[in-house]
Design an enzyme around this catalytic site. Structure first.
Site, PDB file in Angstrom:
ATOM      1  CD  GLU A  36      -7.589 -24.709  22.646  1.00  0.00           C
ATOM      2  OE1 GLU A  36      -8.628 -25.403  22.746  1.00  0.00           O
ATOM      3  OE2 GLU A  36      -6.467 -25.213  22.466  1.00  0.00           O
ATOM      4  CB  CYS A 188      -6.442 -42.362  21.815  1.00  0.00           C
ATOM      5  SG  CYS A 188      -7.760 -43.307  22.619  1.00  0.00           S
ATOM      6  CB  CYS A 198      -1.294 -45.865  23.245  1.00  0.00           C
ATOM      7  SG  CYS A 198      -2.083 -44.899  24.551  1.00  0.00           S
TER       8      CYS A 198
END
Length: 351
Positions: A36, A188, A198
């Protein structure tokens, strides 16, 4: 009536999401945390080889905590945003002493871990419900709800946090967190969004209004100021390059760089302060340009041979450019490493 947002997103993730990322196998708190931090402002494809090398050298928190800062920075060389590496190292030392947090609040107290990153770690490492709002998620939510106020404003951030809270399910926290990040990264997208595939397109307000390309809305950015500098490429008779460790804060904090001056006229004074003597004329070697978040660096690179008589007393360290180019023993900024690679085999001593 459409199924809930999370239900549609998870069904899409089960078929099309990313399930083979290296930090998912095994998905431990340490591996998730390191990934992360690396993924902040950096794409997955760029991060993967860095992550794998990092894990091979520092397989757990204790290994990272006892490492030298230069060893950490050397493995971070080229990844950019080097404050992340320094914060990662500091946080590892804190966790080695105090233990690994298990709550969002606990993770958010560590250096370099903001609220969204803390939530992503808890959701993925412990599979507990936690609400994230990274750049990809902001884009998904701003488009889906047609939030058209500038994304940088406090009011917009509050609105997006509320949307994220409302859409985050009570179960499958790890999968949902990965799913919404994957949706923003692969479908997206900022440019060329793939609305036709999507899973939440049927009630996407930006798509309905024909405004996908406009959102998220942003304030008009001011042009970045340009800082002009001079990089001093100093070689000894053996072709070694002089590098100095940069101050902890500022440009490339804590990394190894050739000396940098504001003006070419100051180059000889810098040599005198270093205790070195120039053995030949300064030569223009090229330019080093780099875009930071708040300014652009445009540096002239000038080089000179340094007389052996003055080398022994010089501060800094002398390095073989070949090693710096391929396996640097110190942390190097990516633009400096590129410069070194460009000059392999082009010694100043050769004329």
């Amino acid at each position: 009536m459409s199924a809930p947002f999370a239900e549609r997103l998870l069904a899409w993730f089960d078929q099309h999401g990313r399930h083979d990322l290296p930090w998912q196998h095994p998905r431990t708190p340490y591996r998730v945390w390191v990934s992360e931090i690396m993924l902040q402002q950096t794409q997955v494809a760029t991060v993967i080889p860095y992550f794998e090398r990092f894990m091979a050298r520092f397989p757990d928190i204790d290994a990272l905590a006892v490492a030298e800062a230069d060893d950490v920075l050397s493995l971070w060389s080229g990844l950019g945003y080097y404050a992340r590496a320094r914060n990662l190292h500091a946080a590892a030392r804190q966790m080695a002493a105090d233990g690994v947090p298990e709550t969002v609040e606990g993770w958010a107290e560590l250096p370099g871990v903001g609220p969204s990153t803390a939530a992503a770690i808890v959701a993925q490492a412990f599979d507990r419900r936690a609400v994230i709002l990274d750049g990809n998620v902001k884009r998904v939510l701003a488009r889906h709800a047609a939030v058209d106020t500038p994304i940088e404003t406090t009011a917009t951030q509050r609105a997006l946090w509320a949307l994220a809270e409302a859409r985050t399910p009570a179960s499958r926290a790890a999968d949902y967190t990965q799913a919404i990040m994957d949706l923003g990264a692969t479908v997206c997208r900022r440019g060329a969004p793939r609305c036709e595939v999507c899973p939440v397109r049927v009630d996407c307000e930006a798509r309905r209004q024909g405004r996908v390309g406009e959102l998220p809305a942003r304030r008009r950015r001011k042009p970045r100021p340009v800082r002009e500098r001079v990089v001093l490429w100093l070689e000894d008779a053996r072709g070694r390059l002089l590098l100095e460790k940069r101050p902890p804060s500022g440009i490339w904090g804590g990394l190894a760089c050739p000396p940098i001056e504001e003006r070419a006229e100051d180059a000889d004074d810098r040599l005198a302060r270093l205790g070195l003597r120039r053995a030949g004329e300064w030569r223009l070697l090229g330019r080093l340009r780099h875009v930071f978040s708040h300014f652009e660096l445009d540096a002239e690179v000038i080089g000179a041979l340094v007389d052996e008589a003055g080398v022994a007393d010089a501060p800094g360290e002398w390095h073989d450019p070949e090693q710096l180019a391929h396996a640097p023993p110190v942390g190097l900024p990516a633009p400096v490493q590129r410069l070194v690679r460009e000059r392999i085999g082009v010694s100043l001593a050769a004329g």
